[in-house]
Scaffold this motif. Structure first.
Motif, PDB file in Angstrom:
ATOM      1  N   PHE A 107       2.353  11.019  -0.553  1.00  0.00           N
ATOM      2  CA  PHE A 107       3.450  10.602   0.308  1.00  0.00           C
ATOM      3  C   PHE A 107       3.046  10.447   1.777  1.00  0.00           C
ATOM      4  CE2 PHE A 107       5.459  12.803  -3.320  1.00  0.00           C
ATOM      5  CZ  PHE A 107       6.177  11.721  -3.824  1.00  0.00           C
ATOM      6  N   LYS A 108       2.090  11.255   2.251  1.00  0.00           N
ATOM      7  CA  LYS A 108       1.664  11.118   3.647  1.00  0.00           C
ATOM      8  C   LYS A 108       0.948   9.790   3.867  1.00  0.00           C
ATOM      9  CE  LYS A 108       1.385  15.986   4.971  1.00  0.00           C
ATOM     10  NZ  LYS A 108       0.517  17.060   5.523  1.00  0.00           N
ATOM     11  N   SER A 109       0.087   9.415   2.919  1.00  0.00           N
ATOM     12  CA  SER A 109      -0.593   8.118   3.033  1.00  0.00           C
ATOM     13  C   SER A 109       0.411   6.977   2.917  1.00  0.00           C
ATOM     14  CB  SER A 109      -1.662   7.989   1.948  1.00  0.00           C
ATOM     15  OG  SER A 109      -2.677   8.950   2.121  1.00  0.00           O
ATOM     16  N   ALA A 110       1.391   7.149   2.035  1.00  0.00           N
ATOM     17  CA  ALA A 110       2.426   6.126   1.884  1.00  0.00           C
ATOM     18  C   ALA A 110       3.174   5.947   3.197  1.00  0.00           C
ATOM     19  CB  ALA A 110       3.389   6.511   0.765  1.00  0.00           C
ATOM     20  N   ALA A 111       3.561   7.063   3.829  1.00  0.00           N
ATOM     21  CA  ALA A 111       4.315   6.996   5.090  1.00  0.00           C
ATOM     22  C   ALA A 111       3.511   6.284   6.175  1.00  0.00           C
ATOM     23  CB  ALA A 111       4.693   8.404   5.540  1.00  0.00           C
ATOM     24  N   LYS A 112       2.222   6.539   6.220  1.00  0.00           N
ATOM     25  CA  LYS A 112       1.358   5.889   7.214  1.00  0.00           C
ATOM     26  C   LYS A 112       1.444   4.372   7.103  1.00  0.00           C
ATOM     27  CE  LYS A 112      -3.575   5.073   7.961  1.00  0.00           C
ATOM     28  NZ  LYS A 112      -4.934   5.411   7.472  1.00  0.00           N
ATOM     29  N   HIS A 113       1.402   3.855   5.878  1.00  0.00           N
ATOM     30  CA  HIS A 113       1.423   2.399   5.711  1.00  0.00           C
ATOM     31  C   HIS A 113       2.833   1.831   5.859  1.00  0.00           C
ATOM     32  CE1 HIS A 113      -2.781   1.681   4.809  1.00  0.00           C
ATOM     33  NE2 HIS A 113      -2.777   2.822   4.134  1.00  0.00           N
ATOM     34  N   LEU A 161       0.838  -1.204   0.000  1.00  0.00           N
ATOM     35  CA  LEU A 161       0.000   0.000   0.000  1.00  0.00           C
ATOM     36  C   LEU A 161       0.870   1.251   0.000  1.00  0.00           C
ATOM     37  CD1 LEU A 161      -3.037  -0.742   2.341  1.00  0.00           C
ATOM     38  CD2 LEU A 161      -3.151   0.444   0.153  1.00  0.00           C
ATOM     39  N   GLY A 162       1.953   1.193   0.796  1.00  0.00           N
ATOM     40  CA  GLY A 162       2.889   2.313   0.811  1.00  0.00           C
ATOM     41  C   GLY A 162       3.460   2.579  -0.571  1.00  0.00           C
ATOM     42  N   LEU A 163       3.871   1.508  -1.259  1.00  0.00           N
ATOM     43  CA  LEU A 163       4.423   1.661  -2.605  1.00  0.00           C
ATOM     44  C   LEU A 163       3.396   2.255  -3.568  1.00  0.00           C
ATOM     45  CD1 LEU A 163       6.435  -1.667  -3.113  1.00  0.00           C
ATOM     46  CD2 LEU A 163       7.374   0.632  -2.787  1.00  0.00           C
TER      47      LEU A 163
END
Length: 467
Positions: free
Chosen positions: A152-158, A142-144
């Motif tokens: 990028f914020k959603s990516a960092a969360k995962h 999901l991050g990828l």
């Protein structure tokens, strides 16, 4: 204990991979248990060797034709190789056999990510999480997907959730730090990385990850301390030795870096990267003979290693052996033509031996592949200025000024070129800008162009700014 087990497992996997490759090369009958095949496939995927991974999948399915796990592996590897239609056909077949398997959704998410269909990929991964909410690999994927989608914020969360479930995911750490850096949120995540060492102070991985954090923050003293803890806890932690060495390089502590680079690979199995790094350290120490030896050893392992060819060119350049430098720089550009640094170095060497046309061609190529690098434009313009082509020199150095409008050095150079081209008003306007930006640097104008000392108007303007 966990890290020691990690290294033992890693060595065992490498032994299994070597045995598999030997059997393939010798056309022997291949037999491994299912877990060994999974490890072989994972090894190849981690190293982006997708053709080999597919070969391992086919060999494994020859032994275990009804393994859902292997069928899923093959579909995922096929997608990573870019054959999306075939990957979809394969995963549809798995869905018919096992419709409730979460990996069906995950594989479809991987295919969508590879295709650039990020919204759809996210939906597939979320469907997988509904079935297995504690799967760290799904959070990582999901991050990828979010990262590729520029979210990028959603990516960092995962990525963070993935690391909470599996702190050993080194790629996850790198991607998380990249996303935090882009969004300007590195500083506020100190506690996130610190917490892993607080919870398990004997975890080499936790210290390694914290070192990565401080390295990205450019707090090299703290990075050294963290990486040092990691290698004290696990002396065979080769990646931690590499990053400790790299941190020493950032501090220009080359003598400290060399022994750490020597520990950045298993005993007796040096890597071309480590040998090249050691060569560069000796180069920085101006110890030419060992630098040359290590660069050559790197090339014995990997003759296509452009960095080692370039390094040898730098050695020759530093010793004034320009014809030899040209040979090495040209080889580096042949192997990697997208480096502006390589082309600029070649241009400088060609110019030193009087090959002006070749120098100009090299600098033109440097600005073509790296237009954001001001040095290429400046060096190219300097040759044209020396050849009396003042108008062309002006136009080229303007690129450097546009890239760095607040860098007085380039403004002074532009002023000199304008004066040489007879464009007095433009020259004085440019000089005023340069003097405003950095008055003290005006001496560069006379260092580069001594004849300008006799320009009375120039001297008057400089004196006005002195007051």
């Amino acid at each position: 204990m966990r890290m020691n087990e990690h290294f033992e497992n890693h060595r065992a996997v490498l032994d299994t991979v070597r045995r598999f490759e030997r059997m393939v090369a010798q056309h022997e009958s291949i037999f491994f248990d299912l877990e060994d095949f999974e490890n072989i496939i994972d090894h190849y995927v981690t190293n982006a060797e997708f053709d080999k991974a597919l070969q391992a999948c086919e060999a494994a399915l020859g032994q275990y034709p009804f393994s859902t796990e292997l069928l899923i592996d093959r579909a995922q590897v096929t997608a990573m190789r870019g054959d999306y239609t075939e990957a979809e056909r394969q995963i549809d077949h798995v869905a018919d056999l096992d419709p409730t398997n979460a990996d069906v959704a995950v594989t479809r998410g991987i295919i969508s990510t590879q295709r650039g269909e990020f919204a759809q990929a996210v939906e597939f991964f979320r469907a997988g999480l509904e079935q297995e909410p504690e799967r760290e690999d799904i959070h990582f994927n999901l991050g990828l997907a979010f990262q590729s989608w520029q979210k990028f914020k959603s990516a960092a969360k995962h990525y963070k959730q993935s690391l909470r479930l599996n702190p050993d995911n080194e790629t996850g750490v790198q991607e998380l730090l990249h996303c935090l850096d882009i969004t300007g949120r590195l500083e506020e995540h100190e506690e996130f990385f610190q917490r892993f060492t607080d919870e398990d102070p004997y975890s080499a991985t936790a210290w390694y990850n914290l070192g990565q954090y401080w390295y990205r923050r450019e707090d090299f003293d703290k990075a050294v301390q963290a990486f040092d803890y990691a290698v004290v806890i696990s002396p065979d932690f080769h990646d931690a030795h590499h990053w400790l060495a790299d941190t020493f390089v950032c501090q220009q502590e080359y003598l400290k870096a060399i022994p750490e680079f020597e520990l950045a690979y298993p005993t007796g199995e040096p890597t071309d990267e480590a040998l090249c790094n050691i060569g560069e350290c000796y180069e920085k120490l101006r110890d030419w003979e060992p630098a040359r030896r290590y660069y050559r050893q790197a090339l014995e392992i990997n003759p296509a290693m452009d960095e080692a060819w370039f390094g040898q060119g730098v050695l020759m350049q530093e010793q004034g052996r320009w014809l030899e430098a040209i040979h090495y720089f040209r080889k580096a550009t042949e192997l990697y033509a997208e480096s502006g640094e390589y082309w600029s170095a070649l241009g400088a060497a060609e110019n030193q031996v009087g090959n002006v046309v070749s120098a100009l061609e090299a600098y033109e190529k440097a600005t073509e592949v790296a237009p954001e690098d001001a040095q290429g434009w400046v060096s190219w313009s300097a040759i044209l200025y020396e050849q009396g082509h003042f108008t062309e020199a002006v136009e080229l150095v303007r690129h450097a000024v546009e890239l760095h409008p607040h860098e007085a050095h380039f403004q002074y150079m532009l002023c000199a070129y304008l004066l040489a081209d007879g464009r007095m008003r433009e020259a004085y306007n440019t000089l005023e800008t340069a003097l405003t930006l950095n008055f003290d640097q005006h001496i560069l104008l006379f260092d580069y162009f001594p004849e300008l000392r006799e320009q009375p108007g120039l001297k008057r303007l400089i004196e006005q700014f002195r007051k």
